[in-house]
Design an enzyme around this catalytic site. Structure first.
Site, PDB file in Angstrom:
ATOM      1  N   THR A 109       0.832  -1.193   0.000  1.00 55.53           N
ATOM      2  CA  THR A 109       0.000   0.000   0.000  1.00 55.53           C
ATOM      3  C   THR A 109       0.867   1.244   0.000  1.00 55.53           C
ATOM      4  O   THR A 109       1.935   1.266   0.614  1.00 55.53           O
ATOM      5  CB  THR A 109      -0.939   0.036   1.218  1.00 55.53           C
ATOM      6  OG1 THR A 109      -1.679   1.271   1.200  1.00 55.53           O
ATOM      7  CG2 THR A 109      -0.178  -0.071   2.530  1.00 55.53           C
ATOM      8  N   ALA A 110       0.392   2.261  -0.690  1.00 56.95           N
ATOM      9  CA  ALA A 110       1.016   3.584  -0.600  1.00 56.95           C
ATOM     10  C   ALA A 110       0.319   4.430   0.449  1.00 56.95           C
ATOM     11  O   ALA A 110       0.616   5.620   0.584  1.00 56.95           O
ATOM     12  CB  ALA A 110       0.968   4.279  -1.948  1.00 56.95           C
ATOM     13  N   SER A 111      -0.656   3.833   1.166  1.00 52.39           N
ATOM     14  CA  SER A 111      -1.397   4.532   2.208  1.00 52.39           C
ATOM     15  C   SER A 111      -2.001   5.815   1.643  1.00 52.39           C
ATOM     16  O   SER A 111      -2.722   5.779   0.664  1.00 52.39           O
ATOM     17  CB  SER A 111      -0.488   4.797   3.412  1.00 52.39           C
ATOM     18  OG  SER A 111      -1.213   5.317   4.491  1.00 52.39           O
ATOM     19  N   HIS A 112      -1.674   6.962   2.245  1.00 48.41           N
ATOM     20  CA  HIS A 112      -2.253   8.230   1.811  1.00 48.41           C
ATOM     21  C   HIS A 112      -1.368   8.960   0.809  1.00 48.41           C
ATOM     22  O   HIS A 112      -1.720  10.059   0.374  1.00 48.41           O
ATOM     23  CB  HIS A 112      -2.460   9.142   3.024  1.00 48.41           C
ATOM     24  CG  HIS A 112      -1.174   9.504   3.719  1.00 48.41           C
ATOM     25  ND1 HIS A 112      -0.554   8.637   4.588  1.00 48.41           N
ATOM     26  CD2 HIS A 112      -0.387  10.604   3.651  1.00 48.41           C
ATOM     27  CE1 HIS A 112       0.554   9.203   5.039  1.00 48.41           C
ATOM     28  NE2 HIS A 112       0.680  10.400   4.494  1.00 48.41           N
TER      29      HIS A 112
END
Length: 499
Positions: free
Chosen positions: A120-123
């Site tokens: 994931t790249a998150s935000h």
């Protein structure tokens, strides 16, 4: 043998297709983040998987691991490359498919698997990728684990082993949803704006909130990895303003926003007022400590000073521990202290039993907000917000600063402001009451006004937050001091947002 990674490579070359690309700065304090294609390629993801598997064997952890991926155009490819590396290291991979990060953490418990690697790249903006990792539920890696993993990967010392395998866990999202819902049911109807920024949480949030008794007004809940409206980050004002507009238009009781991998939650009250997550934490701490007096709460150094001064928390015998910013740091600290919960200004909420399992889950936080309102019939969220002592507070502001130099810049700032304070020189026209240097520097002035400067853990940025319990002018004055110093540093660039 697997090829040793290189730090730079040019796309559309034989080298790029035949050699792992892993930029060293992608290994952050407690997880990993890279720009895909320029800092990490698919062979680099394989090298990372081989390194994680090697590290699990080195630690004596059972070589089984949960993997999942967020909703970005390239995340599934990266996850499958990572899984190839894990299997080459002799790990049995349990692939839960498209997921939010807390769903992967839940899978560690539900599938009885010790380790996790969530792609994931998150935000972060599109173009970024990363991996959130852990080998001891409910914790994720900290600096020591990341440091050792970095050594293994960059040195090319990952070890291939027999015994690897792969299983795809079908319909695991349904198990995650069922666990969130459980027996929860609101006693009073609640209209809720549910904002997902077209990110992964859209698969889960509307369904879960409806099931517990909410009337859901969906906002950007269609999956679209181009993120056409704004980046799914409930700390960014663009997303918060969109939620606020939807709340006012719909007459909702609350607006709830989720980031790209669903482990954070942002909150807007019934008037359209954005409530920064640290003040949501104060409200939740009030609510939980009324049920469990004497509770301990962990909060990050970016958070409001109200945790120490709020009269309701004092009356309820609350103990507060300010700790390093970062989901792994706060999660670990909550676990170590047996705290009731932990809160970060970024919107990470960590609930221990009976609310959660200790890891950060934006939906668990959203449910906790709804249940808090349910326990206060006749009171609106704006009423609860107004009951807090007033402070003037900035959003999180992040000037650009390269990963290679950002910690050095912060060290210089710590030395600069520490020297000024020790000499008795006023800052923003006031005496300095305290300096907190557990994570960057938090300068606390005589009247309780404070300003924080630290290095971002997951992007090439610095982080600045300011707050005053006395006036907006004093809030702006402490920011002006920090901003004036930063503007004189050649390595510091433009802010993402600024007061």
């Amino acid at each position: 043998m697997f090829p040793k990674p290189i730090a730079t490579a040019t796309a559309n070359t034989p080298e790029f297709e035949q050699t792992p690309l892993v930029k060293p700065t992608g290994f952050r304090e407690y997880d990993a983040r890279w720009l895909f294609g320029t800092e990490l390629n698919l062979m680099g993801a394989q090298a990372l998987g081989l390194g994680i598997g090697t590290y699990l064997h080195e630690r004596g952890v059972k070589p089984e691991i949960v993997v999942g991926h967020d909703y970005r155009s390239y995340s599934q490819s990266i996850k499958l490359a990572l899984a190839n590396g894990l299997m080459a290291a002799g790990c049995r991979v349990h692939d839960i498919g498209l997921a939010v990060s807390p769903m992967a953490y839940f899978a560690q418990f539900a599938l009885d698997v010790p380790a996790v690697a969530m792609v994931t790249a998150s935000h972060n903006d599109n173009g970024w990728t990363g991996v959130k990792m852990g080998a001891e539920r409910p914790l994720t890696f900290g600096p020591d684990e990341i440091g050792r993993l970095k050594e293994i990967v960059l040195s090319g010392s990952g070890v291939t082993r027999d015994g690897g395998g792969y299983v795809f866990v079908e319909n695991f999202g349904e198990r995650y949803i069922a666990d969130l819902i459980g027996t929860r049911k609101l006693d009073h109807p609640l209209k809720v704006v549910t904002a997902c920024g077209n990110g992964t949480a859209a698969l889960f949030a509307p369904q879960v909130l409806r099931a517990i008794g909410c009337e859901v007004v969906e906002l950007d809940c269609t999956l679209d990895y181009t993120f056409p409206r704004y980046n799914p980050n409930p700390e960014d004002m663009a997303m918060l303003h969109a939620i606020a507009d939807a709340v006012r238009q719909s007459g909702a009781a609350v607006g709830l926003g989720f980031d790209g991998d669903g482990d954070r939650c942002g909150v807007v009250d019934d008037t359209g007022e954005e409530i920064f997550a640290d003040k949501v934490g104060v409200l939740l701490a009030r609510d939980l400590s009324s049920l469990h007096p004497g509770s301990t709460f962990v909060v990050d150094v970016k958070s409001t000073g109200l945790f120490m001064t709020d009269p309701v928390l004092r009356q309820n015998g609350v103990k507060v521990d300010y700790w390093k910013t970062g989901h792994s740091y706060i999660k670990r600290r909550v676990h170590e202290l047996g705290a009731r919960a932990g809160f970060e200004k970024s919107g990470h909420f960590f609930f221990n039993a009976p609310v959660g399992r200790g890891y950060d889950d934006g939906l668990v936080a959203a449910i906790a907000v709804c249940e808090m309102l349910d326990r206060n019939p006749g009171k609106r969220l704006s009423d609860l917000r107004r009951s807090l002592p007033r402070t003037w507070q900035s959003p999180t502001m992040s000037p650009h600063c390269a990963d290679e130099v950002k910690y050095e810049v912060v060290e210089r700032a710590v030395a600069h402001f520490t020297a000024r304070a020790r000499s008795g020189e006023p800052i923003a026209g006031q005496a300095v009451r305290d300096l907190v240097t557990v994570n960057g520097i938090r300068i606390v002035l005589e009247d309780g006004t404070w300003g924080l400067l630290r290095a971002s853990s997951n992007k090439p940025e610095l982080v600045v937050v300011v707050e005053s319990p006395t006036s907006e002018a004093n809030m702006r004055a402490i920011f002006a001091e920090i901003d004036e110093y930063l503007s004189a540093q050649a390595e510091v660039g433009a802010y993402n947002q600024k007061i």
